[in-house]
Scaffold this motif. Structure first.
Motif, PDB file in Angstrom:
ATOM      1  N   CYS A  44      13.303 -66.587  -7.650  1.00 46.78           N
ATOM      2  CA  CYS A  44      12.401 -65.643  -8.288  1.00 46.78           C
ATOM      3  C   CYS A  44      12.360 -64.432  -7.360  1.00 46.78           C
ATOM      4  CB  CYS A  44      11.001 -66.236  -8.440  1.00 46.78           C
ATOM      5  SG  CYS A  44       9.780 -64.991  -8.909  1.00 46.78           S
ATOM      6  N   CYS A  47       8.281 -63.919  -5.946  1.00 43.89           N
ATOM      7  CA  CYS A  47       7.614 -64.859  -5.021  1.00 43.89           C
ATOM      8  C   CYS A  47       8.634 -65.564  -4.125  1.00 43.89           C
ATOM      9  CB  CYS A  47       6.765 -65.862  -5.785  1.00 43.89           C
ATOM     10  SG  CYS A  47       7.702 -67.052  -6.739  1.00 43.89           S
ATOM     11  N   HIS A  60      10.028 -70.454 -14.914  1.00 41.78           N
ATOM     12  CA  HIS A  60       9.180 -69.917 -13.848  1.00 41.78           C
ATOM     13  C   HIS A  60       8.823 -68.452 -14.119  1.00 41.78           C
ATOM     14  CE1 HIS A  60       7.745 -69.062  -9.729  1.00 41.78           C
ATOM     15  NE2 HIS A  60       8.381 -67.907  -9.902  1.00 41.78           N
ATOM     16  N   CYS A  64       5.236 -66.738 -13.625  1.00 44.14           N
ATOM     17  CA  CYS A  64       4.991 -66.112 -12.328  1.00 44.14           C
ATOM     18  C   CYS A  64       4.374 -64.737 -12.549  1.00 44.14           C
ATOM     19  CB  CYS A  64       6.296 -65.960 -11.547  1.00 44.14           C
ATOM     20  SG  CYS A  64       6.050 -65.259  -9.910  1.00 44.14           S
TER      21      CYS A  64
HETATM   22 ZN    ZN Z   1       7.887 -66.191  -8.864  1.00 46.35          ZN
END
Ligand code: ZN
Ligand code: ACO
Length: 281
Positions: A44, A47, A60, A64
């Protein structure tokens, strides 16, 4: 022993996906054991959590809610922003960043405690979010006057001047602290090239403008570059003579011009007036 183990380990993850980029990795990185058989990892981009499968990442991304590194935005100029992430407050992010960085860093052991470091993450921002370009880490308290521990520009962004921007930024922080700084050793080949390039340009520009004599100490005071680094840079440029037991700077304007031409483009500058930051206490 740990270092030795690391050097003898073979590269595991060979490709990563990060934002819109697919990137070939350079070195081994000590990901947790459950990832040891993975050839590719999906990150990602916000993050920095990593996953084994594309579908996991897609799932995700739907939940997120991060759109920039977790931490304070301490600099913004045009589309460039710098975020300061405290390794203690954002431990998982900091660890993920270290795993990611180690894929491109050879000599560095990243087993240190992230609690003790601040991470300066440089981003290119657009309407989708702030996309990481590179970062450097810095010890909260360095006994050796290190102002930078590890530096990385992601391969997709290399050779565009971001490395020298990150280096310049680390010295701007040192200036605010009223201290001189130096990068942690050893430097990689690319690290040394980038530092040499930065030191050379900064010092030549001052010498070019300055009238009359100037000492290494004075140069160090205005640049926050450690005296030893100034001396070695000026020596490599053959601008130092040794007279009566002292190193003296001999800055012949013609020689300066020749070096300045060879030093190439200046690249991205840090606008110190846009840095909003107080030293860590
Ligand atoms: Zn993330
Ligand atoms: N080949 C030749 N020279 C290069 C190369 C290359 N592939 N890459 C950078 N340089 C030199 C050039 O002199 C360049 O200046 P120029 O473009 O004006 O000629 C100078 O380095 C800096 O270039 P930048 O574009 O400002 O730097 P970049 O964004 O590419 O980042 C960095 C440099 C951070 C060292 C990058 O190569 C990197 O992340 N490498 C992998 C990780 C690493 O080795 N980090 C340093 C470890 S040491 C430490 O962390 C203390």
């Amino acid at each position: 022993l740990r270092e030795h183990e690391e050097f003898t380990k073979v590269k595991n993850i060979s490709t990563i996906e990060l934002g819109k980029y697919e990137i070939e990795t350079w070195y081994f990185s000590p990901f947790p054991p459950e990832y040891k058989d993975c050839v590719k990892l999906f990150f990602c981009e916000f993050c920095l959590n990593f996953m084994k499968r594309k579908e996991q990442l897609q799932r995700h991304m739907r939940k997120c809610d991060l759109k920039h590194p977790p931490g304070d935005e301490i600099y913004r100029s045009g589309t460039l922003s710098m975020f300061e992430v405290d390794g203690k407050k954002n431990k998982v992010y900091a660890q993920n960043l270290c795993y990611l960085a180690k894929l491109f860093l050879d000599h560095k052991t990243l087993y240190y405690d992230v609690d003790l470091f601040l991470f300066y993450v440089l981003c290119e921002c657009d309407d989708r979010g702030c996309h990481m370009v590179g970062y450097f880490s810095k010890e909260k308290h360095s006994e050796e006057a290190y102002n930078l521990a590890c530096i990385l520009t992601l391969p997709s962004y290399q050779r565009k001047g971001y490395g020298k921007f990150l280096i310049a930024f680390s010295y701007e922080l040192s200036k605010k602290e009223g201290k001189v700084g130096t990068p942690e050793r050893p430097l990689s080949d690319l690290g040394l090239l980038s530092y040499r390039g930065y030191w050379t340009r900064v010092l030549l520009e001052i010498l070019k403008k300055h009238k009359g004599n100037i000492s290494i100490k004075e140069l160090s005071d205005v640049t926050a570059i450690k005296a030893e680094d100034i001396l070695s840079t000026l020596q490599s440029l053959e601008l130092i003579q040794y007279r009566k037991g002292q190193h003296v700077i001999c800055a012949d304007p013609k020689v300066l011009d020749r070096h300045l031409k060879a030093a190439g483009r200046g690249g991205l500058d840090v606008d110190a007036s846009k840095l909003i930051w107080t030293p860590y206490k």
